[in-house]
Each structure stands twice: as C-alpha cells, then as structure tokens.
Design a protein around this motif. Structure first.
Motif, mmCIF file in Angstrom:
data_model
loop_
_atom_site.group_PDB
_atom_site.id
_atom_site.type_symbol
_atom_site.label_atom_id
_atom_site.label_comp_id
_atom_site.label_asym_id
_atom_site.label_seq_id
_atom_site.Cartn_x
_atom_site.Cartn_y
_atom_site.Cartn_z
ATOM 1 N N VAL A 87 24.824 -13.701 25.676
ATOM 2 C CA VAL A 87 23.873 -13.215 26.725
ATOM 3 C C VAL A 87 24.462 -13.082 28.118
ATOM 4 C CG1 VAL A 87 21.542 -13.141 27.544
ATOM 5 C CG2 VAL A 87 22.171 -13.598 24.992
ATOM 6 N N TRP A 88 24.496 -11.878 28.729
ATOM 7 C CA TRP A 88 24.776 -12.251 30.371
ATOM 8 C C TRP A 88 23.953 -11.428 31.019
ATOM 9 C CZ3 TRP A 88 27.018 -9.538 26.302
ATOM 10 C CH2 TRP A 88 26.969 -8.235 26.379
ATOM 11 N N ALA A 89 23.679 -12.068 32.432
ATOM 12 C CA ALA A 89 22.636 -11.368 33.219
ATOM 13 C C ALA A 89 23.180 -11.373 34.912
ATOM 14 C CB ALA A 89 21.404 -12.238 33.309
ATOM 15 N N ASP A 90 24.303 -11.970 35.043
ATOM 16 C CA ASP A 90 24.826 -12.010 36.174
ATOM 17 C C ASP A 90 25.972 -10.875 36.812
ATOM 18 O OD1 ASP A 90 26.530 -13.513 34.835
ATOM 19 O OD2 ASP A 90 27.108 -15.061 36.268
ATOM 20 N N PHE A 91 26.494 -10.407 35.762
ATOM 21 C CA PHE A 91 27.561 -9.433 35.794
ATOM 22 C C PHE A 91 27.243 -8.254 35.093
ATOM 23 C CE2 PHE A 91 30.256 -12.921 37.713
ATOM 24 C CZ PHE A 91 30.894 -11.907 38.692
ATOM 25 N N ALA A 142 30.989 -6.725 21.974
ATOM 26 C CA ALA A 142 31.623 -7.644 22.379
ATOM 27 C C ALA A 142 31.238 -7.720 23.810
ATOM 28 C CB ALA A 142 33.185 -7.923 22.384
ATOM 29 N N CYS A 143 30.988 -9.092 24.536
ATOM 30 C CA CYS A 143 30.554 -8.942 25.825
ATOM 31 C C CYS A 143 31.894 -8.485 26.782
ATOM 32 C CB CYS A 143 29.970 -10.345 26.197
ATOM 33 S SG CYS A 143 31.568 -11.509 26.052
ATOM 34 N N PRO A 144 31.637 -8.022 27.919
ATOM 35 C CA PRO A 144 32.871 -7.610 28.754
ATOM 36 C C PRO A 144 33.765 -8.680 29.094
ATOM 37 C CG PRO A 144 30.703 -6.605 29.737
ATOM 38 C CD PRO A 144 30.351 -7.587 28.457
ATOM 39 N N SER A 145 34.903 -8.746 29.126
ATOM 40 C CA SER A 145 35.917 -9.783 29.428
ATOM 41 C C SER A 145 35.856 -10.014 30.719
ATOM 42 C CB SER A 145 37.379 -9.087 28.992
ATOM 43 O OG SER A 145 38.335 -10.399 29.293
ATOM 44 N N GLY A 146 35.685 -11.383 30.958
ATOM 45 C CA GLY A 146 35.878 -11.848 32.493
ATOM 46 C C GLY A 146 34.766 -12.181 33.054
ATOM 47 N N ILE A 147 33.522 -11.897 32.352
ATOM 48 C CA ILE A 147 32.450 -12.158 32.807
ATOM 49 C C ILE A 147 31.571 -13.771 32.451
ATOM 50 C CG2 ILE A 147 31.636 -9.787 33.055
ATOM 51 C CD1 ILE A 147 29.564 -10.394 30.819
ATOM 52 N N THR A 148 30.614 -14.068 33.213
ATOM 53 C CA THR A 148 29.982 -15.273 32.734
ATOM 54 C C THR A 148 28.746 -15.151 31.892
ATOM 55 O OG1 THR A 148 28.773 -15.423 34.631
ATOM 56 C CG2 THR A 148 30.985 -16.671 34.656
ATOM 57 N N LEU A 149 28.469 -16.032 31.291
ATOM 58 C CA LEU A 149 27.382 -15.684 29.938
ATOM 59 C C LEU A 149 26.044 -16.794 30.515
ATOM 60 C CD1 LEU A 149 29.300 -16.167 26.830
ATOM 61 C CD2 LEU A 149 28.524 -13.942 28.031
#
Length: 469
Positions: free
Chosen positions: A335-339, A385-392
C-alpha cells in the motif's frame, strides 16, 4: 523565578533569532503545523532572510503539513533556508518535486527519533501559535501539539504568535509562560478553517465503503481512528445512523466527523481502557464549529503524536478500528499513500503505518485501507506491482484489510497468491479480468487448491447492499 514572555513585533523575529542563535553553523527550527501554521512569522522570517545579506546561519525548517503560503521554498533561497518536510501540500510539495525542499520520511509516531535530544535534527528554535487563558496565565498550543513537546525539550529559543482565533484546548497542549521566550501579538493571521463535510450527502461509492466497514468491523465500545477525506467521512456518516454506542477515539487528527459523532452521543469514550472519558488527539483541523466545540472542552484532550500513535497506547485501547485511505494497492498487498509515482511526491506517510503496525494482531483490532477502485480518470488504483522507487505505508507482510466499493479483501493470514486473488476480486470490473489474468499467468502467485476464476476466493466479502453505482 517566573517571568512572562517578552512582547516583540513581527518584523523583529529575524533579529531575535540572530541575537540568540547567530553563532550557530545551522539552526534547526521546528514549525507548528496544520491549522495552527504561524504564517505571519514564516513570511516575516523569509523577508528577513531575503534582506539580511547572508548573516543568519543556514536554517533547516522541520515540520509536518503547513497550510497557506510557505515563501521560504521559493526558487533561489535553498542555500539560505530549506524545508525538511515530514508531510507536505501546496508550495512545499511542489518544491520537493522540483528539488528545492527535502521530503523527510517518518511516521508521526516516531518523530522524536528525528529531533529528540542527540538526534540528527535536535531542535534549536520553535515557532508556533498559542492561545492564553487570562484566568490562569497558562498558554495552550490549541490545534497543533504534534511533536512540539519533543522540540521544546532542546530548543533554546521559543517564539509564539498569540492568536485569539485559536481555541484553548486541554491536555498536553497546555504550557506555562516560562516555556515561551517571545510573543507576537499584532499583525498575525488567524488559524485556518475548512468547510465541514456533508455527512448525509456523500457519493454512492463512498457510502458503499462506509456501509461495509460499519457492518463487518464495527462493534459497541470500539475505539476509532478515522482519517480525513470523502471515504472516512462516509464511514462517519454510516456510523451516525447504524445504532452503535459508547465508541471511543484515539487519533492523530480530530476533525468534524469525530465531533459529529461525539455531539450525537455515539462517541462517549466510556469503554476506553486508557484516557477513559476523553477523545485523545495530537491535531485538530476543520470548521469554525469544530474549533468552537473543542475550546475549553475537557472531553477532547490533546497529546503528542508520539503518544496518540504509540503502538502500546493504540493496543491498550483495543478493540480498535483504524480507517485510512491510500493512493494505490498492488496484488502483493503493498500500500502506498505518499507518492503517486517516483517523480510525483504527494504528501507523506503520516500516521498510517503507526496504526497498521499496532493492529497487526487481530486481538487488538482491524487496520482498514479504504479507497475507491479507480481514479477520477478511470485508472485502476489496484495494480500488479507498486511503482518502483516509492515508499510504502503498508507492506505485503502487514495484516491489513482492503475495502473498495466492490467488497472487502481481508489479507490477514493469506499467502501471496491468495492475497492477489482477494485484492483483484474487489477491483473495478473494467480492470478485474486483466488483474486476474496477471495472477493466473504468474507462477509466483501460488493458487489455492481447486482454484477457479468463478469462485469467491478466501478473505473476500463482496458488497451485498442496495446502493447502486
């Protein structure tokens, strides 16, 4: 000996900083945040830096979300003053995307690891807003306690705007006159207010999400953490008509929704095992009605975010229901919410990981990530898949529950292939077939015995209500 803070003019702020801290190589400055952003002081300090011919030491401005203009992130000032932002919007977000400000990833519950005594950003200077109680002589940090206590522990200079527009809140927002060196009384800007949501007229997708969360996860006496946004608002609106009682609140951010439930007598905090009888929060942001409500109200207590977001405190309030939202989820359960993507910074991790990790064991409650299945442009928020290079904000190993307008995917205890099937099953129909095909073609996504695309996989509860979309 007790001493009152000295009164200074807004235009003197730079001179006082120079007087007290001018011999430093760098100055670490913590700024009060959110609705209590001291905008007038930020603007006055920036003007001083623009005109002081380079005399002031390099300033590191540490903060979470700032409202309003933040002129020190303008092009050309980076070698004199720079934002180290833990959560951002507006000017600071743009500056971070363009390389003129730093994003400093940290959960709200762990901010003292950045700026506590001996840490990398040990604070020299605090700039904030306060409200005075003329009867007691005490001051309240009002709408923003966040991590200011950690900053005050090491700060040698504290400058506060005395703002009569800010409510006097109770709890650990209250400090003494001796904690403040200088007060600015004139030419300051009032606190930031925002329109209250219409909890009775929300979109059908949001209402479906709210209905599923309250039906399947809420129970009498539970403690709530509910974020801001249309989906959390829908959860609040559904709770208001669902008949639950004696709910409690422990949250990083108290807004109009939680006030709405507290006014209705649904939130009473009587069943909370700690801070019984009190809603506890580190930040308050919303309408003028909200600010009037919390003014001098002992039933709403302020605490530092290291307390409100502490795993031990969250678990002590169990059974607990945490509802947050996200930008995206992948088929592994990340899960990601900052990028949005590596080139587009959105805001920050905030406190979402604190509540997710604290509630990783079912005995304490449920961490819910609620989101619409697609963006306003029809793009799926559920991706392979989550975008490469982002934080989770939550990883595949965290036990979260994903809720969209199509159903619930309870990922707790599911292996990888099962997680993927559960998440794909609550995606938008326009994208579901392709997501399921991705799982079918990927040997890493080990399928359950008797796997069939026409079966509802483990962990999934599809929406069964009457709200059409």
């Amino acid at each position: 000996m007790n001493r009152p803070p000295a009164i200074i003019k807004l235009k003197e702020i730079g001179e006082k900083i120079m007087e007290h801290l001018g011999n430093r190589e760098n100055i670490n400055c913590y700024i009060g945040s959110n609705s209590a952003t001291p905008t007038a002081s930020i603007e006055a300090l920036t003007d001083f830096i623009k005109n002081d011919a380079g005399q002031l030491p390099f300033m590191k401005m540490i903060h979470i979300l700032l409202q309003g203009p933040v002129p020190y992130v303008e092009e050309g000032l980076q070698d004199r003053i720079k934002a180290y932002s833990i959560f951002s919007v507006g000017d600071v977000r743009r500056a971070a995307d363009e390389g003129r400000a730093y994003y400093l990833p940290c959960t709200l519950g762990n901010m003292d690891r950045l700026m506590g005594k001996g840490c990398g950003y040990e604070i020299d200077l605090v700039i904030m807003k306060v409200r005075k109680n003329d009867q007691t002589g005490e001051y309240s940090m009002g709408l923003s306690v966040d991590a200011i206590h950690a900053a005050l522990e090491t700060a040698t200079l504290v400058i506060a705007e005395l703002d009569p527009s800010m409510p006097f809140t109770q709890g650990q927002s209250v400090i003494s006159a001796q904690d403040i060196d200088y007060l600015i009384e004139k030419d300051i800007q009032p606190v930031y207010t925002f329109d209250a949501p219409d909890f009775e007229n929300l979109g059908n997708e949001e209402r479906r999400i709210g209905e599923m969360i309250t039906e399947h996860f809420l129970e009498d006496g539970m403690t709530l953490q509910v974020g801001l946004g249309k989906i959390p608002d829908a959860v609040v609106g559904t709770i208001a008509t669902s008949g639950y009682k004696n709910l409690g609140t422990q949250t990083e951010l108290y807004g109009d929704g939680l006030m709405y439930l507290q006014k209705k007598g649904i939130i009473t905090n009587k069943a909370k095992k700690i801070n019984t009888g009190y809603s506890t929060t580190s930040l308050i942001m919303g309408s003028q009605d909200l600010y009037d409500y919390v003014n001098m109200r002992s039933q709403v207590q302020m605490r530092p975010c290291m307390y409100t977001n502490s795993a031990l405190k969250i678990q002590a309030c169990g059974p607990f229901l945490s509802v947050n939202t996200a930008i995206g989820v992948d088929l592994s359960g990340n899960v990601w919410a900052d990028f949005i993507d590596p080139s587009r910074y959105y805001g920050g991790v905030g406190g979402q990981p604190d509540f997710v990790r604290a509630l990783s064991h079912k005995r304490y409650g449920t961490p819910i990530i609620a989101m619409k299945s697609i963006t306003n442009r029809g793009k799926s928020k559920i991706v392979p898949a989550c975008p490469s290079g982002i934080t989770l904000t939550a990883s595949a190993y965290d036990g979260v529950v994903i809720v969209t307008e199509y159903g619930i995917a309870d990922l707790r205890d599911l292996p990888t292939g099962f997680k993927g099937l559960a998440i794909a099953s609550i995606s938008h129909p326009d994208h579901r077939e392709q997501l399921l095909k991705t799982i079918f073609d990927d040997p890493r996504m080990t399928k359950p015995k008797g796997f069939s695309l026409d079966k509802i996989p483990p962990g999934v509860t599809l929406y069964q209500g009457k709200i059409s979309i």
